[in-house]
Motif scaffolding. Sequence first.
Motif, PDB file in Angstrom:
ATOM      1  N   VAL A 121       0.705  -1.055  -0.189  1.00  0.00           N
ATOM      2  CA  VAL A 121      -0.205   0.145  -0.199  1.00  0.00           C
ATOM      3  C   VAL A 121       0.756   1.377  -0.077  1.00  0.00           C
ATOM      4  O   VAL A 121       1.515   1.305   0.788  1.00  0.00           O
ATOM      5  CB  VAL A 121      -1.043   0.002   0.797  1.00  0.00           C
ATOM      6  N   LYS A 122       0.776   1.825  -0.954  1.00  0.00           N
ATOM      7  CA  LYS A 122       2.393   2.906  -0.966  1.00  0.00           C
ATOM      8  C   LYS A 122       1.138   4.445  -1.494  1.00  0.00           C
ATOM      9  O   LYS A 122       1.972   5.827  -1.482  1.00  0.00           O
ATOM     10  CB  LYS A 122       2.991   2.959  -2.437  1.00  0.00           C
ATOM     11  N   GLU A 123      -0.166   4.280  -1.810  1.00  0.00           N
ATOM     12  CA  GLU A 123      -0.895   5.826  -1.243  1.00  0.00           C
ATOM     13  C   GLU A 123      -1.979   5.736  -1.206  1.00  0.00           C
ATOM     14  O   GLU A 123      -2.358   4.813  -0.160  1.00  0.00           O
ATOM     15  CB  GLU A 123      -1.010   5.371  -3.477  1.00  0.00           C
ATOM     16  N   ILE A 124      -2.352   7.346  -1.239  1.00  0.00           N
ATOM     17  CA  ILE A 124      -3.579   7.072  -0.159  1.00  0.00           C
ATOM     18  C   ILE A 124      -5.084   6.937  -0.894  1.00  0.00           C
ATOM     19  O   ILE A 124      -4.685   6.655  -2.110  1.00  0.00           O
ATOM     20  CB  ILE A 124      -3.929   8.780  -0.438  1.00  0.00           C
ATOM     21  N   GLY A 125      -5.755   6.198   0.103  1.00  0.00           N
ATOM     22  CA  GLY A 125      -7.168   5.482  -0.635  1.00  0.00           C
ATOM     23  C   GLY A 125      -7.648   4.891   0.243  1.00  0.00           C
ATOM     24  O   GLY A 125      -7.110   4.149   0.795  1.00  0.00           O
ATOM     25  N   SER A 126      -8.276   3.960  -0.346  1.00  0.00           N
ATOM     26  CA  SER A 126      -9.783   2.996   0.466  1.00  0.00           C
ATOM     27  C   SER A 126      -8.835   1.758   0.016  1.00  0.00           C
ATOM     28  O   SER A 126      -8.958   1.074  -1.151  1.00  0.00           O
ATOM     29  CB  SER A 126     -10.851   2.672   0.012  1.00  0.00           C
ATOM     30  N   TYR A 127      -8.704   0.960   0.748  1.00  0.00           N
ATOM     31  CA  TYR A 127      -8.147  -0.835   0.653  1.00  0.00           C
ATOM     32  C   TYR A 127      -8.876  -1.806   1.589  1.00  0.00           C
ATOM     33  O   TYR A 127      -9.700  -1.193   3.004  1.00  0.00           O
ATOM     34  CB  TYR A 127      -6.580  -1.052   1.037  1.00  0.00           C
ATOM     35  N   VAL A 128      -8.491  -3.243   1.107  1.00  0.00           N
ATOM     36  CA  VAL A 128      -9.446  -4.029   2.022  1.00  0.00           C
ATOM     37  C   VAL A 128      -8.612  -4.827   2.806  1.00  0.00           C
ATOM     38  O   VAL A 128      -7.068  -4.899   2.073  1.00  0.00           O
ATOM     39  CB  VAL A 128     -10.168  -5.009   1.464  1.00  0.00           C
ATOM     40  N   ALA A 129      -8.047  -5.329   3.760  1.00  0.00           N
ATOM     41  CA  ALA A 129      -7.561  -6.412   4.973  1.00  0.00           C
ATOM     42  C   ALA A 129      -7.943  -7.544   5.337  1.00  0.00           C
ATOM     43  O   ALA A 129      -9.197  -7.342   5.630  1.00  0.00           O
ATOM     44  CB  ALA A 129      -6.299  -5.329   5.814  1.00  0.00           C
ATOM     45  N   THR A 130      -7.444  -8.733   5.368  1.00  0.00           N
ATOM     46  CA  THR A 130      -8.333  -9.555   5.907  1.00  0.00           C
ATOM     47  C   THR A 130      -7.577 -10.215   7.302  1.00  0.00           C
ATOM     48  O   THR A 130      -6.385 -10.298   6.903  1.00  0.00           O
ATOM     49  CB  THR A 130      -8.217 -10.970   5.267  1.00  0.00           C
ATOM     50  N   VAL A 131      -8.321 -10.034   8.367  1.00  0.00           N
ATOM     51  CA  VAL A 131      -8.143 -10.388  10.078  1.00  0.00           C
ATOM     52  C   VAL A 131      -8.469 -12.235  10.019  1.00  0.00           C
ATOM     53  O   VAL A 131     -10.154 -12.052   9.736  1.00  0.00           O
ATOM     54  CB  VAL A 131      -8.986  -9.676  10.870  1.00  0.00           C
ATOM     55  N   LYS A 132      -7.712 -12.704  10.235  1.00  0.00           N
ATOM     56  CA  LYS A 132      -8.135 -14.360  10.701  1.00  0.00           C
ATOM     57  C   LYS A 132      -7.980 -13.984  12.260  1.00  0.00           C
ATOM     58  O   LYS A 132      -7.195 -13.905  12.496  1.00  0.00           O
ATOM     59  CB  LYS A 132      -6.285 -15.223  10.516  1.00  0.00           C
TER      60      LYS A 132
END
Length: 148
Positions: A121-132
Motif C-alpha cells: 500500500v503506497k498511495e492514499i486511498g481505500s483498501y481491504v485487509a483480511t483478519v484471521k
Amino acid sequence: MDVILKDDVANIGHKNDVVRVKNGYGRNYLLPKGLAILATPSAMKVHEENMRQRAHKEEKIKNNALEMATKMEGLTLTVGAKTSTTGKIFGSVNTIQIAEALEKAGYSVERKHISIKEDQVKEIGSYVATVKLHREVKVEVNFDVVAE
C-alpha cells in the motif's frame, strides 16, 4: 508417513491434524524441529482422548471469534501516513499499522493474523485487509490511508 502435527505448519495442516507426509520431510524437518510426532497406535489413542477434551474449549474459542467478527463487520479504520504532494506515501502501510489501528478501535489482533490483498500500500486511498480470528473465522476490514 503419518504424523500428528503439534503446531500449525503452512501448506500442511493445523495443530492436532493427522496428516500424511513424505518420509524425508517428516524425518528430516517435522520431527527434529518438534512440529510433529509419529502417528503410532498409542499416540493416536492419546491424541483422540485429547481431541475429545479440547472439543468443548475449541467451540468456545470459535464462538468468541464469531462474536468478534460480527462486531468488526462494518468497521472502517483510518491509517495516517506521511505523504508527498502527489499522494505517494513515504514507505508503505503494512500490517503493523493496521494492528495498531485495530488496537485503538478496541480489538486486540496480532499482526501475523492480518493480511493485505494488495502487495504494498503506497498511495492514499481505500483498501481491504483480511483478519484471521480463528482458522475457520475470517473477516474483511476496510481501511483508509490518509495524509498526516
